[in-house]
Structures are given as C-alpha cells and as structure tokens.
Design a protein around this motif. Sequence first.
Motif, mmCIF file in Angstrom:
data_model
loop_
_atom_site.group_PDB
_atom_site.id
_atom_site.type_symbol
_atom_site.label_atom_id
_atom_site.label_comp_id
_atom_site.label_asym_id
_atom_site.label_seq_id
_atom_site.Cartn_x
_atom_site.Cartn_y
_atom_site.Cartn_z
ATOM 1 N N GLN A 74 41.405 -24.392 47.646
ATOM 2 C CA GLN A 74 40.999 -23.786 48.914
ATOM 3 C C GLN A 74 39.684 -24.410 49.381
ATOM 4 O O GLN A 74 39.117 -25.250 48.710
ATOM 5 C CB GLN A 74 40.850 -22.271 48.722
ATOM 6 N N GLY A 75 39.213 -23.983 50.518
ATOM 7 C CA GLY A 75 37.928 -24.505 51.005
ATOM 8 C C GLY A 75 38.070 -25.752 51.867
ATOM 9 O O GLY A 75 37.065 -26.302 52.323
ATOM 10 N N GLY A 76 39.281 -26.189 52.082
ATOM 11 C CA GLY A 76 39.513 -27.323 52.980
ATOM 12 C C GLY A 76 38.991 -28.631 52.412
ATOM 13 O O GLY A 76 38.443 -28.681 51.307
ATOM 14 N N ALA A 77 39.168 -29.694 53.204
ATOM 15 C CA ALA A 77 38.605 -30.984 52.819
ATOM 16 C C ALA A 77 37.087 -30.854 52.718
ATOM 17 O O ALA A 77 36.438 -31.532 51.920
ATOM 18 C CB ALA A 77 38.986 -32.046 53.848
ATOM 19 N N GLN A 80 35.788 -30.312 49.398
ATOM 20 C CA GLN A 80 35.906 -31.544 48.602
ATOM 21 C C GLN A 80 34.733 -32.492 48.852
ATOM 22 O O GLN A 80 34.379 -33.280 47.976
ATOM 23 C CB GLN A 80 37.244 -32.242 48.885
ATOM 24 N N PHE A 81 34.144 -32.432 50.047
ATOM 25 C CA PHE A 81 32.948 -33.254 50.300
ATOM 26 C C PHE A 81 31.881 -32.952 49.246
ATOM 27 O O PHE A 81 31.091 -33.812 48.889
ATOM 28 C CB PHE A 81 32.355 -32.961 51.692
ATOM 29 N N SER A 82 31.840 -31.688 48.750
ATOM 30 C CA SER A 82 30.882 -31.299 47.706
ATOM 31 C C SER A 82 31.453 -31.481 46.302
ATOM 32 O O SER A 82 30.775 -31.954 45.399
ATOM 33 C CB SER A 82 30.477 -29.826 47.874
ATOM 34 N N PHE A 148 36.270 -43.328 50.804
ATOM 35 C CA PHE A 148 36.610 -43.720 52.177
ATOM 36 C C PHE A 148 37.552 -42.694 52.796
ATOM 37 O O PHE A 148 38.137 -41.862 52.102
ATOM 38 C CB PHE A 148 37.195 -45.142 52.231
ATOM 39 N N THR A 149 37.670 -42.751 54.110
ATOM 40 C CA THR A 149 38.545 -41.848 54.866
ATOM 41 C C THR A 149 39.706 -42.693 55.378
ATOM 42 O O THR A 149 39.489 -43.641 56.140
ATOM 43 C CB THR A 149 37.773 -41.243 56.070
ATOM 44 N N SER A 150 40.926 -42.373 54.946
ATOM 45 C CA SER A 150 42.044 -43.285 55.257
ATOM 46 C C SER A 150 42.427 -43.274 56.730
ATOM 47 O O SER A 150 42.834 -44.281 57.288
ATOM 48 C CB SER A 150 43.259 -42.950 54.395
ATOM 49 N N ALA A 174 42.267 -38.103 52.628
ATOM 50 C CA ALA A 174 43.515 -38.451 53.326
ATOM 51 C C ALA A 174 44.013 -37.268 54.153
ATOM 52 O O ALA A 174 45.212 -37.117 54.380
ATOM 53 C CB ALA A 174 44.576 -38.882 52.311
ATOM 54 N N SER A 175 43.081 -36.440 54.621
ATOM 55 C CA SER A 175 43.477 -35.191 55.289
ATOM 56 C C SER A 175 44.435 -35.392 56.455
ATOM 57 O O SER A 175 45.328 -34.583 56.674
ATOM 58 C CB SER A 175 42.237 -34.459 55.807
ATOM 59 N N SER A 176 44.236 -36.462 57.219
ATOM 60 C CA SER A 176 45.053 -36.563 58.425
ATOM 61 C C SER A 176 46.145 -37.621 58.342
ATOM 62 O O SER A 176 46.797 -37.905 59.347
ATOM 63 C CB SER A 176 44.172 -36.781 59.655
ATOM 64 N N ALA A 193 43.191 -33.790 50.535
ATOM 65 C CA ALA A 193 43.663 -33.601 51.902
ATOM 66 C C ALA A 193 43.751 -32.123 52.231
ATOM 67 O O ALA A 193 44.415 -31.363 51.521
ATOM 68 C CB ALA A 193 45.039 -34.244 52.083
ATOM 69 N N GLY A 194 43.063 -31.716 53.285
ATOM 70 C CA GLY A 194 43.303 -30.393 53.858
ATOM 71 C C GLY A 194 44.718 -30.411 54.423
ATOM 72 O O GLY A 194 45.165 -31.416 54.960
ATOM 73 N N ALA A 195 45.429 -29.299 54.290
ATOM 74 C CA ALA A 195 46.869 -29.337 54.595
ATOM 75 C C ALA A 195 47.199 -29.323 56.086
ATOM 76 O O ALA A 195 48.287 -29.753 56.475
ATOM 77 C CB ALA A 195 47.553 -28.150 53.923
ATOM 78 N N GLN A 196 46.287 -28.876 56.914
ATOM 79 C CA GLN A 196 46.681 -28.454 58.269
ATOM 80 C C GLN A 196 47.023 -29.564 59.251
ATOM 81 O O GLN A 196 47.321 -29.292 60.400
ATOM 82 C CB GLN A 196 45.604 -27.546 58.863
ATOM 83 N N LYS A 197 46.981 -30.821 58.810
ATOM 84 C CA LYS A 197 47.416 -31.897 59.702
ATOM 85 C C LYS A 197 48.819 -32.365 59.350
ATOM 86 O O LYS A 197 49.701 -32.338 60.186
ATOM 87 C CB LYS A 197 46.428 -33.059 59.660
HETATM 88 C C1 LIG Z 1 40.299 -32.190 59.603
HETATM 89 C C2 LIG Z 1 39.655 -33.103 58.664
HETATM 90 C C3 LIG Z 1 38.710 -32.658 57.731
HETATM 91 C C4 LIG Z 1 38.229 -31.235 57.655
HETATM 92 O O1 LIG Z 1 39.150 -30.438 57.039
HETATM 93 P P1 LIG Z 1 38.869 -28.876 56.742
HETATM 94 O O2 LIG Z 1 40.146 -28.470 56.096
HETATM 95 O O3 LIG Z 1 38.610 -28.208 58.052
HETATM 96 O O4 LIG Z 1 37.711 -28.773 55.830
HETATM 97 C C5 LIG Z 1 38.184 -33.591 56.854
HETATM 98 N N1 LIG Z 1 38.559 -34.881 56.884
HETATM 99 C C6 LIG Z 1 39.444 -35.345 57.776
HETATM 100 C C7 LIG Z 1 39.823 -36.786 57.774
HETATM 101 C C8 LIG Z 1 40.028 -34.476 58.692
HETATM 102 O O5 LIG Z 1 40.919 -34.935 59.579
#
Ligand SMILES: *Cc1c(COP(=O)(O)O)cnc(C)c1O
Length: 362
Positions: A74-77, A80-82, A148-150, A174-176, A193-197
């Motif tokens: 939980q806690g979103g991406a 994970q930054f922390s 890195f951010t993919s 790789a959230s998005s 990866a945060g799931a919402q994308k």
């Molecule tokens: C949306 C997004 C986040 C943030 O995700 P949260 O789930 O809101 O914490 C981080 N990284 C990328 C690349 C995103 O697209």
Amino acid sequence: MEKRIYNFSAGPAILPEEVLLEAQRDFYSYKGSGMSVMEMSHRGKIFDGIIKEAELDLRKLLDIPQNYAVLFLQGGATLQFSMVPLNLMPPANKADYIVTGAWSKKAVKEAKRVGSVNIAGTTESENFTRLPKQEELNLSADASYVHFTSNNTIFGTQYKTEPAVGSIPLVCDASSDILFRKIDVNKYTLIYAGAQKNIGPSGVTVVIINKNILERSSDSLHTYLNYKIHVENDSMYNTPTTFGIYIAGLVFKWLLNMGGLDAMYKLNTEKAGILYDYFDSSDGYYTGTVKIKEDRSLMNVTYRLPSEELEKKFLDEAKQKGFEGLKGHRSVGGIRASIYNAFPKKGVEDLVEFMKDFKAKN
Ligand SMILES: *Cc1c(COP(=O)(O)O)cnc(C)c1O
C-alpha cells in the motif's frame, strides 16, 4: 446499461469492461460465498486463493523468475520513493537517479533524506521533452543502485530499452507502463508500480524484488517499511487492500485471455501509432510535445494545438462528444491521451476522426 465514455484519464484510469462486469456480478456475493470480497477475512481460504492466483498470473505474464518475490503493498508508488532508499541504499548510502520528469524528482527528494544522490542524467533544462541518451549518463561505479522511471506519465516519454547500468542493481518506477509489454525481469533488482494506471484500482502497489537484495534491509527499519518483512509474510504483514488485489487479479486474467503481453504490445503499438501517425501528417496543426520520436510513450500521448484558445475549445468539444480526461498536465499544457492496456483501439480511431473534423472546422 448506462453508456460509458471514452476515458483517457492518466490515472486512476480505465479498466477493462469485462473486468468491471465480472466484479459487478460477484460484488454482492462472491462465487456463492454469501459475502463480498470486501467483507471477508484476508486470512480466510477464499481470499488466500485470490491473492495466490493473482501472484501466479502476474508471474506468468512477466515470466518472473522464482528468485524474485512479488508483493502487493500500500502507500502507492509514493511510499516506494522512500522504501527503496531506506532498504537498498545502505551501507554506502549513495545512489544514482536518472531524472526524466516530475515523478523521478519526487523519488530523488525522498532518497536524499537517506543518503547522497547523484543525478546520473536529466533533461530538466529541456522541460523533459526527451530522455537522456545512454552516452549522456554519468553513472557512479559505487552506487548502491540506479533508479529510473520507465514511462513519464506527465511528459509522454518512455524508455524503449532499459538504461545500461552494468552490474549496479537497477530499480524502476514502472507505475504507468508495467505490463504494456514483456520485459526481462532479470535485468532489474526491483520494479514497483502503483496499480491505478495499468493494473487496477488505486491503493495496491506491486513490487517485484530480487530476493538477493533483501539482505540489505536492516532490522532497525520500521516494520512496515522493510521489504524483508513483507516477503516473509507474503504481503500479509498487515491487512492488504483485498478488493484492489482482487480486481488486479481479474485484470491479470483478462491480459492472459487477450493473449498475454506480446499481444498487448502489438495492440499498444497500433493504438499509439494511429495517433502519432495522424498528428505527424496534420501539417503542424497537432504537434507532439516529445522532441525525439524514439522517446515517445505508447501509454501517454501528449500534443499541442496551434493556440491555447484552440486547445480549450478542443477539450470542451471533445468532452461533449464523450472523450474525457484529455487535458494535459498543467506543467506541459495541451492534450494528453492516456491509452493504457484497457483503452480500446476503437476509442483511438474515433478520437482521430474527431481531431480531423476539429482541424477542418478550426
Ligand atoms: C502516478 C505515478 C506515481 C504516483 O503514484 P501514487 O500511487 O499516487 O503514489 C509515481 N510514478 C509514476 C511514474 C506515476 O505515473
């Protein structure tokens, strides 16, 4: 049934219709259990089956090797930054970050609270309109990892291949774009990866981690922030986000039914191609915001019109026609069409028809 719109939202984003309908069917009483998934114990037999199957299907989709753990946190991406620096930076407390947009910057901000950060590459001075090239990277030999951010959700750039980092552990947000195609998981030490994308509802965060790196997680960390604890407890150290994991599991099954990630990649390439090909042939009426074609994202297609007034008019008329969520992020302006896995090809074709019509009239 109510009519659905074409949902171009950047996130939370569109889910497959089949998944929504299946969840609706089972919402009130999950497969004859007399309970909704939301109402049952996360330690009970039914949910145990749901989370195990979700993990197995994700492993199948990405060919995740056995020496990697899969976590649903939980806690979103953002958390994970922390967690990434807290667990992976010691003992050297040095890491390399490639900064390609707003999300990488936020990751850097948290990493700096743990140790020293070397910005190994950035295109910030060009407002992130391209990715740094491999030869522009300034990697340190003694970094604990490279982050890195993919896919840059806001700026519409996406790595086609991972940056080459030698033997330094590679960590990816790789959230998005997770699951937009197959990747070689062996090249990474950690993917989050945060799931919402591209996976499911917000609230679930998928972490794929090579178990070798767990030896770095110190026992002095706060319990919830320690990857080792989550691996030892199969994502059940505390109550996981049960309904979100259930929906993510349905999305994984949908992807397998669609033919897996190679089929998705083909479809994603076609969908984005329709938009890029059209605006490249629009005599400069629609212009992509990404300066290098190779860096263009298949997930978030960002473009401008000749003026801000026309962009406003475009968005208003698009909304009336049932195309929603097209407004670009305020730091880029213009239009952003987010066309994740679940977004139908027909929606992209219809958007291009609308764009042609709008151009002719304006
Ligand atoms: C949306 C997004 C986040 C943030 O995700 P949260 O789930 O809101 O914490 C981080 N990284 C990328 C690349 C995103 O697209």
